[in-house]
Design a protein around this motif. Structure first.
Motif, PDB file in Angstrom:
ATOM      1  N   LEU A 212       0.832  -1.213   0.000  1.00  0.00           N
ATOM      2  CA  LEU A 212       0.000   0.000   0.000  1.00  0.00           C
ATOM      3  C   LEU A 212       0.864   1.259   0.000  1.00  0.00           C
ATOM      4  O   LEU A 212       0.599   2.203  -0.742  1.00  0.00           O
ATOM      5  CB  LEU A 212      -0.919   0.011   1.233  1.00  0.00           C
TER       6      LEU A 212
ATOM      7  N   PRO B 165      -2.982   7.228   5.626  1.00  0.00           N
ATOM      8  CA  PRO B 165      -4.115   6.660   6.376  1.00  0.00           C
ATOM      9  C   PRO B 165      -4.576   5.327   5.787  1.00  0.00           C
ATOM     10  O   PRO B 165      -4.558   5.151   4.565  1.00  0.00           O
ATOM     11  CB  PRO B 165      -5.210   7.724   6.228  1.00  0.00           C
ATOM     12  N   THR B 166      -4.948   4.413   6.642  1.00  0.00           N
ATOM     13  CA  THR B 166      -5.407   3.110   6.167  1.00  0.00           C
ATOM     14  C   THR B 166      -6.504   2.577   7.088  1.00  0.00           C
ATOM     15  O   THR B 166      -7.001   3.306   7.943  1.00  0.00           O
ATOM     16  CB  THR B 166      -4.219   2.123   6.061  1.00  0.00           C
TER      17      THR B 166
ATOM     18  N   GLY C 287      -7.146  -0.965   1.776  1.00  0.00           N
ATOM     19  CA  GLY C 287      -6.880   0.243   0.985  1.00  0.00           C
ATOM     20  C   GLY C 287      -6.214   1.308   1.825  1.00  0.00           C
ATOM     21  O   GLY C 287      -5.983   1.116   3.025  1.00  0.00           O
ATOM     22  N   CYS C 288      -5.903   2.429   1.173  1.00  0.00           N
ATOM     23  CA  CYS C 288      -5.280   3.534   1.909  1.00  0.00           C
ATOM     24  C   CYS C 288      -5.590   4.862   1.229  1.00  0.00           C
ATOM     25  O   CYS C 288      -6.027   4.888   0.080  1.00  0.00           O
ATOM     26  CB  CYS C 288      -3.768   3.335   2.012  1.00  0.00           C
ATOM     27  N   GLY C 289      -5.361   5.934   1.947  1.00  0.00           N
ATOM     28  CA  GLY C 289      -5.576   7.271   1.398  1.00  0.00           C
ATOM     29  C   GLY C 289      -4.286   7.836   0.830  1.00  0.00           C
ATOM     30  O   GLY C 289      -3.304   7.115   0.671  1.00  0.00           O
ATOM     31  N   ASP C 290      -4.312   9.128   0.548  1.00  0.00           N
ATOM     32  CA  ASP C 290      -3.119   9.779  -0.003  1.00  0.00           C
ATOM     33  C   ASP C 290      -2.067  10.002   1.085  1.00  0.00           C
ATOM     34  O   ASP C 290      -2.386  10.146   2.261  1.00  0.00           O
ATOM     35  CB  ASP C 290      -3.508  11.121  -0.624  1.00  0.00           C
TER      36      ASP C 290
END
Lengths: 60, 161
Positions: B28, B82-83, B89-92
């Motif tokens: 990720l 962030p996850t 999944g994860c953020g930016d």
């Protein structure tokens, strides 16, 4: 204290706890909806799902 | 004898699960950070505690945000992604370069956390532990060695006071 009174008090406390939880859920959901209407969805919420192909390659 | 020694030993870490999650964290992180392999990784989390008073019901609410935290000693940079606990999944990624931040220090009270102020407007408090058992709330990963390395980096090279 007779057994019936103790049982009644316990039931009363359980009812209060259940009602408190329901009240919290209702008020919290209303506040969340108001916040959503006022401020909208955060635009910086790009989400990347786990790339299974890359993950599997790393696994081997 | 066997039963009691197991009882006093406490919970055992499932290393297979931990290693799998460490690989997911790496995948990720590399997905959202172009030179991701140059960064070492640990799992951390943020806590957002808010108080509420809804008439006769009042108390406090804690929101947990899971984070993949990467750091590079040469670049003196920490990257936070962030996850979610299952690592689906994860953020930016957010970059915290030492020469760009306002200040960084390790907090001891009320919680042991790594605090970074990117500017005067806000801050991020990163909590990290060797291992957290609750898989519903946190990423299941054992990271004793990595956390010691991160702590050493943060205290000796990154913290500003």
């Amino acid at each position: 204290m007779p057994f019936g009174e103790i049982f009644g008090a316990v039931i009363f406390l359980i009812v209060i706890v259940i009602f408190g939880n329901i009240w919290y859920s209702i008020v919290d959901s209303i506040l969340e909806k108001i916040k959503y209407k006022l401020f909208g969805k955060n635009e910086n919420t790009a989400w990347h799902t786990l790339d299974e192909e890359k993950f599997e390659k790393k696994d081997n | 004898m066997g039963f009691f020694s197991k009882l006093f030993k406490g919970p055992e870490i499932d290393m297979e699960k931990s290693n799998l999650n460490a690989k997911k964290m790496r995948t990720l992180f590399n997905q959202v950070v172009p030179d991701g392999d140059e960064y070492k990784l640990i799992f951390g989390y943020t806590e957002d505690v808010s108080r509420f008073n809804f008439g006769f019901v009042h108390g406090s609410k804690t929101k947990i945000g899971n984070l993949i935290v990467g750091w590079n000693e040469e670049k003196e940079t920490i990257i936070v992604v962030p996850t979610v606990p299952d690592l689906s999944g994860c953020g930016d990624a957010t970059y915290y370069r030492r020469n760009e931040i306002l200040k960084a220090y390790r907090n001891k009270y009320p919680t042991d956390a790594f605090i970074i102020y990117p500017d005067k407007k806000g801050y991020i408090g990163i909590n990290a532990y060797d291992w957290l058992e609750d898989e519903k709330l946190y990423v299941y990963v054992s990271q004793e060695k990595e956390l010691a390395e991160f702590t050493d980096f943060f205290m000796n090279r990154y913290a500003t006071k």
